[in-house]
Design an enzyme around this catalytic site. Structure first.
Site, PDB file in Angstrom:
ATOM      1  N   CYS A   9       0.865  -1.180   0.000  1.00  0.00           N
ATOM      2  CA  CYS A   9       0.000   0.000   0.000  1.00  0.00           C
ATOM      3  C   CYS A   9       0.904   1.233   0.000  1.00  0.00           C
ATOM      4  CB  CYS A   9      -0.984  -0.021   1.174  1.00  0.00           C
ATOM      5  SG  CYS A   9      -0.268   0.166   2.818  1.00  0.00           S
ATOM      6  N   ASN A  12       2.383   1.431   4.312  1.00  0.00           N
ATOM      7  CA  ASN A  12       2.608   0.148   4.974  1.00  0.00           C
ATOM      8  C   ASN A  12       2.281   0.207   6.470  1.00  0.00           C
ATOM      9  OD1 ASN A  12       5.378  -2.141   5.556  1.00  0.00           O
ATOM     10  ND2 ASN A  12       3.298  -2.655   4.966  1.00  0.00           N
ATOM     11  N   CYS A  14      -1.489   0.544   7.297  1.00  0.00           N
ATOM     12  CA  CYS A  14      -2.912   0.200   7.426  1.00  0.00           C
ATOM     13  C   CYS A  14      -3.280  -1.017   6.566  1.00  0.00           C
ATOM     14  CB  CYS A  14      -3.805   1.389   7.056  1.00  0.00           C
ATOM     15  SG  CYS A  14      -3.715   2.783   8.201  1.00  0.00           S
ATOM     16  N   ARG A  15      -3.392  -0.801   5.266  1.00  0.00           N
ATOM     17  CA  ARG A  15      -3.936  -1.845   4.388  1.00  0.00           C
ATOM     18  C   ARG A  15      -3.008  -3.027   4.185  1.00  0.00           C
ATOM     19  NH1 ARG A  15      -5.175   1.901  -0.556  1.00  0.00           N
ATOM     20  NH2 ARG A  15      -3.261   2.818   0.244  1.00  0.00           N
ATOM     21  N   SER A  16      -1.759  -2.786   3.782  1.00  0.00           N
ATOM     22  CA  SER A  16      -0.885  -3.926   3.487  1.00  0.00           C
ATOM     23  C   SER A  16      -0.505  -4.728   4.735  1.00  0.00           C
ATOM     24  CB  SER A  16       0.346  -3.507   2.683  1.00  0.00           C
ATOM     25  OG  SER A  16       1.092  -2.515   3.325  1.00  0.00           O
ATOM     26  N   ASP A 125      -8.196   3.428   1.471  1.00  0.00           N
ATOM     27  CA  ASP A 125      -7.300   3.759   2.575  1.00  0.00           C
ATOM     28  C   ASP A 125      -8.128   4.245   3.758  1.00  0.00           C
ATOM     29  OD1 ASP A 125      -5.316   4.605   4.298  1.00  0.00           O
ATOM     30  OD2 ASP A 125      -4.177   5.657   2.753  1.00  0.00           O
TER      31      ASP A 125
END
Length: 157
Positions: A9, A12, A14-16, A125
């Site tokens: 993301c 690095n 939140c999402r990934s 995000d």
């Protein structure tokens, strides 16, 4: 042969790392650690060395995922030598990775949600969103992780 998967993301945090933690737990629960390895990174290096966002950790923990050991890092050109599958959380991340991708990369570079059943193509995000944003990310990630595992197992990972 181990299949190496990298989730990417922007920062690095939140999402990934959420995808990393969810997929790692699925692999652990299925006893597939010797066949699939997982990592995560960001296209930007602003948060290098930091833990995932506290909200990401909190919402993941509620669903049984532990992100506390993960640390942010920036995606680098050598990742294309180490990973078979590099999955971007959104189209801008994918574009940034394509610009970094060496011509000899023989793996797959794609959007992560290509493996899910959602009508969405991008994981939004949640950084500036409320609690619902983090729950939505987990819903999307859990679905796409299961689809990714099914895909890898059908390929005899």
């Amino acid at each position: 042969m181990t299949i190496n998967v990298l989730f990417v993301c922007l920062g690095n945090i939140c999402r990934s790392p959420t995808a990393h933690g969810v997929f790692q737990k699925i692999i652990d629960d299925r006893g597939l650690n010797n066949r699939i390895s997982v990592d995560s990174a960001g296209t930007a290096g602003w948060h290098t060395g930091k833990s995932p966002d506290a909200r990401s950790q909190r919402f993941a923990k509620k669903r049984g995922y532990d992100l506390s050991d993960l640390r942010a890092r920036q995606a680098i050109a050598t990742d294309f030598d180490e990973f078979d599958l590099i999955l971007a959380m959104d189209k801008q991340n994918l574009k940034d990775l394509q610009a970094l991708c060496p011509s000899h990369f023989a793996g797959r570079l794609d959007l992560f949600l290509a493996f899910g059943g959602s009508e969405l193509s991008e994981v939004p995000d949640p950084y500036y969103e409320g609690d619902d944003g983090f729950e939505k990310v987990l819903d999307l990630v859990e679905d796409a992780c299961q689809g990714l595992l099914d895909h890898l197992l059908s390929k005899k990972a």
